[in-house]
Design a protein around this motif. Structure first.
Motif, short mmCIF file in Angstrom:
data_model
loop_
_atom_site.label_atom_id
_atom_site.label_comp_id
_atom_site.label_asym_id
_atom_site.label_seq_id
_atom_site.Cartn_x
_atom_site.Cartn_y
_atom_site.Cartn_z
N GLU A 38 0.83 -1.20 0.00
CA GLU A 38 0.00 0.00 0.00
C GLU A 38 0.87 1.25 0.00
N GLU A 42 1.15 4.07 -3.10
CA GLU A 42 0.99 5.52 -2.89
C GLU A 42 2.23 6.29 -3.35
N ASN A 60 -9.89 10.35 -4.75
CA ASN A 60 -9.88 8.89 -4.68
C ASN A 60 -10.84 8.30 -5.70
N VAL A 64 -8.60 1.37 -1.47
CA VAL A 64 -7.53 0.44 -1.80
C VAL A 64 -8.16 -0.92 -2.03
N THR A 66 -7.73 -5.11 -2.95
CA THR A 66 -6.80 -6.24 -2.85
C THR A 66 -7.41 -7.51 -3.44
N VAL A 83 -2.35 -5.36 -4.58
CA VAL A 83 -2.82 -4.13 -3.94
C VAL A 83 -2.89 -3.04 -5.00
N SER A 84 -4.05 -2.39 -5.11
CA SER A 84 -4.19 -1.34 -6.12
C SER A 84 -4.99 -0.16 -5.56
N LYS A 85 -4.74 0.98 -6.17
CA LYS A 85 -5.41 2.22 -5.78
C LYS A 85 -5.38 3.16 -6.97
N ARG A 150 -3.90 4.95 -11.94
CA ARG A 150 -3.96 3.80 -11.03
C ARG A 150 -2.58 3.19 -10.88
#
Length: 163
Positions: A38, A42, A60, A64, A66, A83-85, A150
């Protein structure tokens, strides 16, 4: 964007993610843990948005995420996650999107990222992979002109080990 691209792009993204998963897990056995992933996601996002000359607002684009990486067809071990955001990039004039994407690609290429897919002319989608840690970043422009950035980790064990 036509219907075919709506179907093919998610499939291509999943294929890239699963390929990253197998590589990371097979290469090391142990991985970074979810918290470390994470943080790195970031860091990659913040580093990327620093390429823009303008001040931008990061909104956002969901929590987050997963998702599991295991897939019987790919041979990826059960229990690995990715893990992605993502962020929607606000305050960038839509008419400058082409130039902003060009600037970001130059930034990525000079900071250890390799372009995996460049579909700017077709679907306004670009994907890169960091050559050192295997994190994948993508940039997509919506039909309305909104740009979303992303980042996703390679597949990891949530606690850092398969045990």
């Amino acid at each position: 964007m036509n219907t075919r691209n709506h179907i093919l792009l998610p499939i291509a993204a999943l294929t890239m993610a699963l390929a990253s998963c197998a590589t990371e897990a097979d290469r090391t056995g142990d991985t970074i843990d979810r918290h470390q992933a994470e943080e790195r996601v970031e860091e990659h996002l913040q580093n990327s948005t620093g390429a823009f000359a303008e001040d931008i607002t990061l909104e956002n684009a969901g929590a987050v995420n997963t998702p599991p990486c295991d897939d019987a067809r790919s041979g990826v071990p059960e229990g690995l996650v990715q893990v992605s955001k993502g962020y929607r990039l606000r305050d960038l004039p839509h008419e400058d999107n082409g130039e902003n994407v060009r600037v970001l690609i130059e930034h990525w290429e000079s900071n250890g990222y390799a372009v995996r897919e460049d579909a700017r002319g077709e679907t306004n989608f670009v994907s890169v992979e960091h050559e050192d840690d295997g994190f994948v970043l993508s940039l997509r422009e919506s039909v309305q002109g909104t740009v979303t950035l992303r980042a996703a980790s390679p597949c990891i064990w949530p606690e850092g080990t398969p045990d």
